[in-house]
Design an enzyme around this catalytic site. Structure first.
Site, mmCIF file in Angstrom:
data_model
loop_
_atom_site.group_PDB
_atom_site.id
_atom_site.type_symbol
_atom_site.label_atom_id
_atom_site.label_comp_id
_atom_site.label_asym_id
_atom_site.label_seq_id
_atom_site.Cartn_x
_atom_site.Cartn_y
_atom_site.Cartn_z
ATOM 1 N N LEU A 1 0.845 -1.202 0.000
ATOM 2 C CA LEU A 1 0.000 0.000 0.000
ATOM 3 C C LEU A 1 0.882 1.256 0.000
ATOM 4 O O LEU A 1 1.094 1.871 1.053
ATOM 5 C CB LEU A 1 -0.893 -0.043 1.246
ATOM 6 C CG LEU A 1 -2.242 0.671 1.219
ATOM 7 C CD1 LEU A 1 -2.993 0.415 2.521
ATOM 8 C CD2 LEU A 1 -2.185 2.112 0.883
ATOM 9 N N ALA A 2 1.406 1.609 -1.159
ATOM 10 C CA ALA A 2 2.334 2.735 -1.211
ATOM 11 C C ALA A 2 2.397 3.276 -2.636
ATOM 12 O O ALA A 2 2.983 2.653 -3.519
ATOM 13 C CB ALA A 2 3.726 2.296 -0.753
ATOM 14 N N GLU A 3 1.797 4.433 -2.842
ATOM 15 C CA GLU A 3 1.695 4.965 -4.203
ATOM 16 C C GLU A 3 3.029 5.458 -4.741
ATOM 17 O O GLU A 3 3.326 5.308 -5.934
ATOM 18 C CB GLU A 3 0.659 6.087 -4.252
ATOM 19 C CG GLU A 3 -0.773 5.621 -4.067
ATOM 20 C CD GLU A 3 -1.132 5.218 -2.635
ATOM 21 O OE1 GLU A 3 -0.341 5.529 -1.712
ATOM 22 O OE2 GLU A 3 -2.185 4.596 -2.442
ATOM 23 N N GLY B 1 -7.412 10.405 -6.196
ATOM 24 C CA GLY B 1 -7.179 11.179 -4.971
ATOM 25 C C GLY B 1 -6.108 10.571 -4.077
ATOM 26 O O GLY B 1 -5.664 11.213 -3.132
ATOM 27 N N PHE B 2 -5.702 9.344 -4.364
ATOM 28 C CA PHE B 2 -4.637 8.712 -3.577
ATOM 29 C C PHE B 2 -3.326 8.673 -4.342
ATOM 30 O O PHE B 2 -2.385 7.970 -3.988
ATOM 31 C CB PHE B 2 -5.046 7.302 -3.132
ATOM 32 C CG PHE B 2 -6.307 7.320 -2.322
ATOM 33 C CD1 PHE B 2 -6.513 8.320 -1.386
ATOM 34 C CD2 PHE B 2 -7.288 6.369 -2.509
ATOM 35 C CE1 PHE B 2 -7.686 8.370 -0.636
ATOM 36 C CE2 PHE B 2 -8.464 6.408 -1.767
ATOM 37 C CZ PHE B 2 -8.666 7.409 -0.832
ATOM 38 N N TYR C 1 -1.511 11.308 -4.551
ATOM 39 C CA TYR C 1 -0.643 12.374 -4.045
ATOM 40 C C TYR C 1 0.670 11.906 -3.417
ATOM 41 O O TYR C 1 1.687 12.577 -3.584
ATOM 42 C CB TYR C 1 -1.431 13.316 -3.125
ATOM 43 C CG TYR C 1 -2.719 13.813 -3.774
ATOM 44 C CD1 TYR C 1 -2.734 14.139 -5.130
ATOM 45 C CD2 TYR C 1 -3.903 13.925 -3.077
ATOM 46 C CE1 TYR C 1 -3.899 14.566 -5.759
ATOM 47 C CE2 TYR C 1 -5.081 14.358 -3.697
ATOM 48 C CZ TYR C 1 -5.070 14.665 -5.039
ATOM 49 O OH TYR C 1 -6.213 15.084 -5.657
ATOM 50 N N PRO C 2 0.691 10.786 -2.676
ATOM 51 C CA PRO C 2 2.005 10.373 -2.162
ATOM 52 C C PRO C 2 3.014 10.130 -3.289
ATOM 53 O O PRO C 2 4.218 10.157 -3.056
ATOM 54 C CB PRO C 2 1.715 9.059 -1.421
ATOM 55 C CG PRO C 2 0.256 9.088 -1.131
ATOM 56 C CD PRO C 2 -0.380 9.888 -2.240
ATOM 57 N N HIS D 1 -12.341 10.325 -2.449
ATOM 58 C CA HIS D 1 -12.345 9.304 -3.496
ATOM 59 C C HIS D 1 -12.857 9.893 -4.816
ATOM 60 O O HIS D 1 -13.143 9.141 -5.737
ATOM 61 C CB HIS D 1 -13.247 8.133 -3.121
ATOM 62 C CG HIS D 1 -12.696 7.229 -2.055
ATOM 63 N ND1 HIS D 1 -12.504 7.627 -0.760
ATOM 64 C CD2 HIS D 1 -12.304 5.933 -2.107
ATOM 65 C CE1 HIS D 1 -12.030 6.612 -0.045
ATOM 66 N NE2 HIS D 1 -11.893 5.572 -0.843
ATOM 67 N N GLN E 1 -5.313 3.312 -6.983
ATOM 68 C CA GLN E 1 -6.687 2.864 -6.691
ATOM 69 C C GLN E 1 -7.738 3.951 -6.924
ATOM 70 O O GLN E 1 -8.811 3.679 -7.445
ATOM 71 C CB GLN E 1 -6.742 2.354 -5.253
ATOM 72 C CG GLN E 1 -7.869 1.396 -5.012
ATOM 73 C CD GLN E 1 -7.621 0.532 -3.793
ATOM 74 O OE1 GLN E 1 -7.716 1.015 -2.665
ATOM 75 N NE2 GLN E 1 -7.311 -0.728 -3.983
ATOM 76 N N PHE E 2 -7.415 5.169 -6.541
ATOM 77 C CA PHE E 2 -8.264 6.339 -6.821
ATOM 78 C C PHE E 2 -7.314 7.496 -7.100
ATOM 79 O O PHE E 2 -6.274 7.601 -6.441
ATOM 80 C CB PHE E 2 -9.143 6.694 -5.617
ATOM 81 C CG PHE E 2 -10.278 5.724 -5.372
ATOM 82 C CD1 PHE E 2 -11.552 5.981 -5.874
ATOM 83 C CD2 PHE E 2 -10.067 4.562 -4.659
ATOM 84 C CE1 PHE E 2 -12.593 5.089 -5.657
ATOM 85 C CE2 PHE E 2 -11.105 3.661 -4.434
ATOM 86 C CZ PHE E 2 -12.373 3.929 -4.933
HETATM 87 C C1 LIG Z 1 -3.128 6.816 0.187
HETATM 88 C C2 LIG Z 1 -4.245 5.834 0.046
HETATM 89 N N1 LIG Z 1 -4.121 4.827 -0.839
HETATM 90 C C3 LIG Z 1 -5.124 3.955 -1.015
HETATM 91 C C4 LIG Z 1 -6.281 4.055 -0.302
HETATM 92 C C5 LIG Z 1 -7.413 3.076 -0.531
HETATM 93 N N2 LIG Z 1 -7.568 2.213 0.641
HETATM 94 C C6 LIG Z 1 -8.473 2.480 1.588
HETATM 95 S S1 LIG Z 1 -8.389 1.449 2.854
HETATM 96 C C7 LIG Z 1 -7.126 0.568 2.158
HETATM 97 C C8 LIG Z 1 -6.533 -0.580 2.894
HETATM 98 C C9 LIG Z 1 -6.046 -0.197 4.251
HETATM 99 O O1 LIG Z 1 -5.578 -1.318 4.943
HETATM 100 P P1 LIG Z 1 -5.003 -1.225 6.411
HETATM 101 O O2 LIG Z 1 -4.054 -0.088 6.529
HETATM 102 O O3 LIG Z 1 -4.498 -2.556 6.780
HETATM 103 O O4 LIG Z 1 -6.265 -0.838 7.312
HETATM 104 P P2 LIG Z 1 -7.675 -1.572 7.450
HETATM 105 O O5 LIG Z 1 -8.534 -1.078 6.333
HETATM 106 O O6 LIG Z 1 -7.440 -3.038 7.422
HETATM 107 O O7 LIG Z 1 -8.210 -1.092 8.756
HETATM 108 C C10 LIG Z 1 -6.807 1.109 0.911
HETATM 109 C C11 LIG Z 1 -5.802 0.570 0.002
HETATM 110 C C12 LIG Z 1 -6.375 5.128 0.609
HETATM 111 N N3 LIG Z 1 -7.476 5.320 1.351
HETATM 112 N N4 LIG Z 1 -5.356 5.992 0.762
#
Ligand SMILES: Cc1ncc(C[n+]2csc(CCOP(=O)(O)OP(=O)(O)O)c2C)c(N)n1
Lengths: 343, 337
Positions: free
Chosen positions: B70-72, B97-98, B100-101, B141, B94-95
């Site tokens: 999970l790292a843009e 809006g995400f 930005y990183p 989003h 994924q969106f």
């Molecule tokens: C910067 C960013 N990238 C992608 C997303 C989309 N997204 C929302 S929740 C999620 C997974 C998060 O997993 P985790 O940190 O394990 O927390 P959990 O949802 O399990 O509580 C993703 C990829 C986001 N909200 N923000």
């Protein structure tokens, strides 16, 4: 060090439990309250009375236990999943409902409540938590402590690294709680990171690190309490890894059947945090079915009152879209505000 | 995450939705070029939150279609490295809006690499991201960051407006020697079905299209705003006013010739986009018209855009933010006065 656990999934207490019965009852009631709301929230969402909602079922102890370690002068910094922690720290239930209805009245948390808004862009809250913790050093006689939450997936973001490093460098009074619930949407923790012991990272940053059974409220509470005390005493930050499990879908829009074996989720559901607490309290004669039924009646009444209050909120006005962009309406916002019917 | 589970497997008779067309384009690209790799958050087993990559991992294997952490910044940075090493990365954010990183990677490197290595290295990479509002997604989003991306020299920005265009443009983007941001309007993912040719075909990048000819006013739009403008044009036509709808399609590099030609014929321009109005991409279009066609104008250029505020998460009033046909027609009346 092994995983901190005081109460096993079966409800056995190993050794001394340094919490009074009154404290345990308080913890149980807070966790049960969170569970009650979470279950209803999912139903309300299906009925169209709530928007997209991220359930926290199974994570009550991780959130509530940590939040209970704070006093009113300490700050809580949540991601989007920390409704249970926010409720425990004092966010009114009607406000929670309005928030998840995406009603603007739900988005301004009460004055004086030391709670930042729910954060959607993953990990972005953590650097804020560090800054907020340092600000206390300049302004408060005794520094306030900041408790910040993140998920296992969130630990992959650059902001996670930067925040933990800053916190260690400045010995900031901040406690990071990683709720390792096994999943980031469809991505299991083993495919998120090379070493699934998130707690090990504390060593690299030079801060205290503890791994706890996140479904044991005694473990999360006592561990957070110690970490908060260390932070308050100027001994720096702590990374707490709370091992738990996301029993529910990622959000009410998610279909976990696409990517995981739901039998596994059911197995984990057996280790959820409330049953074991009831057992311990039952053995101490501090809880029984009558008290459970009484609590449920109370929670139902609280929910109905909160729903009525939320339902009574005046409809959002379109002009609210451009309010609060700046301290005062800028010229572009004013033109938009008028076009949107603002008066 | 507003995505609901629906497999994008297309029925040829009913045509394809845009998300199915994207899926089809990715499958074609993976099938014809071993260098193509598809990756991003949850794109593997799950097939992406909108199912744009549904079934691709099963078909092409975990080596070609894979989940990332999970790292843009990591996703875009990894893609740059893969491209430097001779691959053809197609990343999903994924969106939008995400994204930005990852802006550091985008602004510091993605658009700059060819220039700072004086042509030695190019980055034939595609970054796909769902963007825009109109479907009650959760907070943050629904952003439309095309203006930020279009201002990065060296980065191409493409915004398709229909299933067929999405497929042909995505295949062109994957073949392009330069990095391309491919922004897919969430509102359009499942709103329309259209017959889409099978197999490989590519539309030229950098070309605007007149999707409805007219003589009264030029409406410039892209992505999710094209259907809004077409609707406005339909309403206006009932009153005998013919609006010309120009789908810009590629924002960078912009097809200035088609824009200017249209304005010179109609003498009036309305620019429609859903990002915040000030400093948005519409300002670029308006400036080009002012620079090159001001003496052909019969009325001032007007922008219809998102208000100057973050996209509102407030469900009951959200629809007031995004331009609709009513607001477009109000602007049309203004320039016709
Ligand atoms: C910067 C960013 N990238 C992608 C997303 C989309 N997204 C929302 S929740 C999620 C997974 C998060 O997993 P985790 O940190 O394990 O927390 P959990 O949802 O399990 O509580 C993703 C990829 C986001 N909200 N923000």
């Amino acid at each position: 060090m092994a995983t901190v656990q005081y109460i096993s999934p079966g409800g056995e207490v190993a050794g001394e439990l340094p919490l009074t019965t009154e404290e345990l009852v308080r913890g149980y009631r807070a966790a049960a309250r969170a569970r009650f709301f979470d279950e209803r929230a999912v139903t309300l969402q299906r009925q169209g009375r709530l928007g997209v909602y991220p359930p926290f079922r199974g994570q009550e102890a991780a959130q509530v236990g940590a939040a209970l370690a704070l006093t009113e002068r300490d700050w809580l910094v949540p991601s989007y999943r920390e409704t249970a922690a926010a409720l425990t720290h004092g966010l009114p239930l009607s406000q929670v409902i309005l928030y998840w209805r995406s009603h603007p009245a739900g988005w301004r948390f009460p004055e004086g409540l030391r709670l930042l808004p729910f954060y959607v862009p993953i990990a972005t809250q953590l650097p804020h938590a560090v800054g907020l913790a340092l600000a206390g050093r300049y302004q408060a006689e005794e520094p306030w402590v900041v408790l910040a939450f993140i998920g296992d997936g969130g630990t992959s973001e650059g902001d996670f690294h930067e925040a933990l490093n800053f916190a260690a460098v400045y010995k900031a009074p901040v406690v990071f709680v990683v709720q390792n619930n096994g999943w980031a949407i469809s991505t299991p923790t083993e495919r998120q990171m090379g070493n699934v012991r998130i707690k090990d990272r504390a060593l690299g940053y030079g801060m205290a690190g503890v791994r706890v059974d996140g479904n044991d409220l005694a473990a999360t509470w006592l561990t957070a309490r110690e970490a908060v005390a260390r932070a308050r005493a100027g001994e720096g930050p702590t990374l707490i890894e709370a091992l738990t499990y996301r029993i529910a879908p990622h959000t009410t829009s998610d279909d976990p059947g696409r990517y995981r074996d739901e039998a596994e989720a059911r197995r984990h559901a057996a280790e959820e945090p409330l049953a074991r607490l009831r057992r311990v309290l039952g053995a101490r004669g501090a809880w029984d079915e009558a008290r459970e039924a009484e609590l449920e009646r109370e929670l139902e009444a609280e929910l109905q009152a909160a729903l009525a209050e939320a339902d009574a909120a005046p409809d959002a006005a379109p002009a609210e879209i451009v309010e609060h962009v700046y301290a005062e309406l800028g010229p572009d916002q004013r033109r938009a505000w008028e076009a949107l019917g603002g008066r | 995450m507003a995505a609901e589970a629906r497999a994008p497997v297309a029925d040829a008779r009913q045509g394809m939705t845009m998300v199915q067309a994207v899926n089809d384009a990715l499958a074609v690209a993976l099938g014809r070029d071993d260098r193509v790799l598809v990756f991003g958050q949850d794109v593997g087993v799950m097939g992406g939150v909108f199912r744009a990559t549904d079934g691709l991992q099963a078909r092409f294997g975990e080596g070609r279609v894979f989940d990332t952490p999970l790292a843009e910044a990591g996703i875009v940075g990894l893609g740059i490295g893969l491209a430097l090493g001779g691959m053809r990365p197609v990343a999903e954010v994924q969106f939008a809006g995400f994204l930005y990183p990852a802006l550091d990677q985008v602004l510091s490197h993605l658009g700059r690499y060819r220039h700072r290595t004086r042509g030695r290295f190019s980055l034939p990479m595609v970054v796909r991201a769902p963007y825009g509002g109109g479907v009650h997604t959760p907070e943050q989003h629904a952003d439309s960051p095309e203006g930020i991306l279009a201002q990065a020299p060296g980065v191409k920005v493409v915004v398709p407006s229909s299933p067929e265009r999405a497929k042909g443009l995505l295949l062109a983007a994957i073949d392009d020697p330069d990095p391309v941001f491919f922004l897919e309007a969430i509102k359009l993912y499942r709103s329309e079905r259209q017959a889409v040719p099978e197999g490989h075909f590519a539309f030229e990048l950098g070309r605007a299209r007149i999707v409805r000819p007219g003589d009264a006013v030029s409406l410039f739009c892209y992505g999710g705003m094209v259907e809004v403008c077409l609707k406005a044009a339909e309403v206006a036509a009932r009153e005998g006013v013919e609006l010309e709808v120009v789908d810009l399609e590629t924002l960078a590099p912009l097809d200035e010739a088609t824009v200017l030609d249209s304005v010179k014929r109609t003498g009036r321009a309305v620019i429609v986009y859903e990002a915040p109005r000030s400093g948005g991409f519409g300002a670029e279009v308006a400036a080009r018209i002012a620079e090159e066609a001001i003496y052909h104008l019969e009325a001032p250029v007007v922008r219809v855009a998102g208000w100057d505020a973050p996209y509102p998460p407030f469900t009951s009033v959200e629809h007031h933010y995004r331009p609709d046909a009513r607001r477009v027609l109000a602007a049309v009346r203004e320039v016709l006065e």
